[in-house]
Design a protein around this motif. Sequence first.
Motif: not given
Lengths: 188, 430
Positions: B348-371
């Motif tokens: 669970f712990r490994k996948f938890f940190w993967i989820l954190i990275i996933d959400v951070l990457v989504l956050g980065y993409c959400g702030g980037a232009p739609a391309e």
Amino acid sequence: MASVEHSDGQSLSGGEGVRRRDFINIAAVSFAGVGAVVVALPLIDQMNPSADVLALASTEVDLSAIQPGQAIKTTFRSQPLFVRQLTPAEIAEADKVDPSTLRDPQTLEERTVDGKKQWLITMGVCTHLGCVPLGAGEGENRGEFGGYFCPCHGSSYDTAARIRKGPAPKNLEVPKFSFTSDTAILVG
Amino acid sequence: MSFPWAEHYTPKHPLMQWVDEKLPLPRLVYNAIGAGYPVPRNLNYFWNFGVLAGVALVIQIVTGVIMAMHYGANDLVAFSTVEQTMRDVNAGWLMRYAHANGASFFFIVVYLHIFRGLYFGSYKAPREMVWLLGLVIFLLMMATAFMGYVLPWGQMSYWGAKVITGLFGAIPVVGEPIQTWLLGGFAPGNASLNRFFSLHFLLPFVIAGVIILHIWALHIPGSSNPTGVEVQGPQDTVPFHPYYTAKDGFGVGVFLILFTAVLFFAPNYLGHPDNYIEANPLSTPAHIVPEWYFWPFYAILRAFTVDFFFVPAKLLGVLAMFASILLLFFLPWLDTSPVRSGHYRPMFRKFFWILIIDVLVLGYCGGAPAEEPYVMISQLFAGYYFAHFLIILPLIARFEKPLPLPGSITESVLAKYAKADGETAAVPAE
């Protein structure tokens, strides 16, 4: 209620199991419920557009200054309206496309007035989430299909303002309009 | 409430005895956040964030009520009254910067609070209701923040309002009437601005009410703790006051240092320059983005670019975005592992940190232009987000072999100190 039944069950009951008090209870609560719904209606309806917002405004647009290939932005019912004169090349490009391959199949004829195919009049409201697409102003990005390009989420419209790429589900809306003379239209 | 060994409120002063008889409010406070609330003795600093969120809410209400004194909720004057607040009102700049950055810090501490709950399994029985009420608070916060961002009536305000209310327009048949109803017109205008102001003022107090329910629901089983092992006796707890009032007080100090550092030295860092241009319905900013705290959800919204099974891409994006939050309401029943704390769950712990990275990457993409490549990355990472909760968590719960749990909270604390003593023999045991 249980205590009433216990102390004086006989005199209050109107019949087997159903008492006068039950009827009064249901009637009173139902009446209050209907009242609550009736009161809720104006409380909800007050959020709908008010009469001054709804007062239908029609917009007259003078086309005489718009050269082929040019477009202007104006407003219709407080939303942007694009008025564009297509060049013969842009018309040819729009006609070249097989409508059945489109997301929202329409031909340029269906989107313009008979005999005035070069006048493309559409709302300047992206059908995705309502941004104003680029392409009407001088030097703006018209996207890869030469029509309009919405910068918000990357929807591209072609020279008939039909959706070709990106998340928007529909073509740019063509409002109701009519030619009042050769160089003027009345929208709305 | 709480444990039988909790300390009892016994007012000594006659006045306090008199008050206690008529209205036992001091007793309520004593039992809720005073010495009358026994708390596990092993809480770490991640348990500070609930109190910090409360502090952030108080900052928002105080600065917000003051801002409202100088604000005109009318589309003709809204923009200029905000600028007047900034330039002419005494300390107005401080109020506005504190309010704008306070919202960001509120979300920072709430996100940390949520991820604390995710890692330590705070959502699991018997604390499901605490988790559900927390999500209600989160949804209310998002609605409040969105409406507050519209009030300065800048370009981002206007276009944010248009895009977000446009989400409702994606609903088949009833969508457009709902959108018109929300806005009070066919586009954002004076009616929209006024109602958003009214609701933006109301909702923080609704949030305060739900916070009371959140704390009430928490105090029935009592606070969770880093081991996830339930409290077994008086040796496992310490009174909230003075132990955790002191620990939280330290946390509040650190929070305020970071908050004021941004407030005084980078007050516009988290904002968008476009919002200093007055709203213009005829010109869309080149790059519309919401505030940073909405970016992961915005990325999910934009991840859908093609129709699927006759459902338009627009509706899919909207459904996915709402689903990404509503999904969390089912979390207590998706993660069926009886072990709460991630400390004792190696997979669970490994996948938890993967989820954190996933959400951070989504956050980065959400702030980037739609391309590209951001759209494709959003699609992949949005897919993973849903897979984490719907597939990975239930599977981990089934196949993971958890590490042995300590017998009790006290045992885990003593073991930790015994180990520390072994390593640094010079330190005496007491």
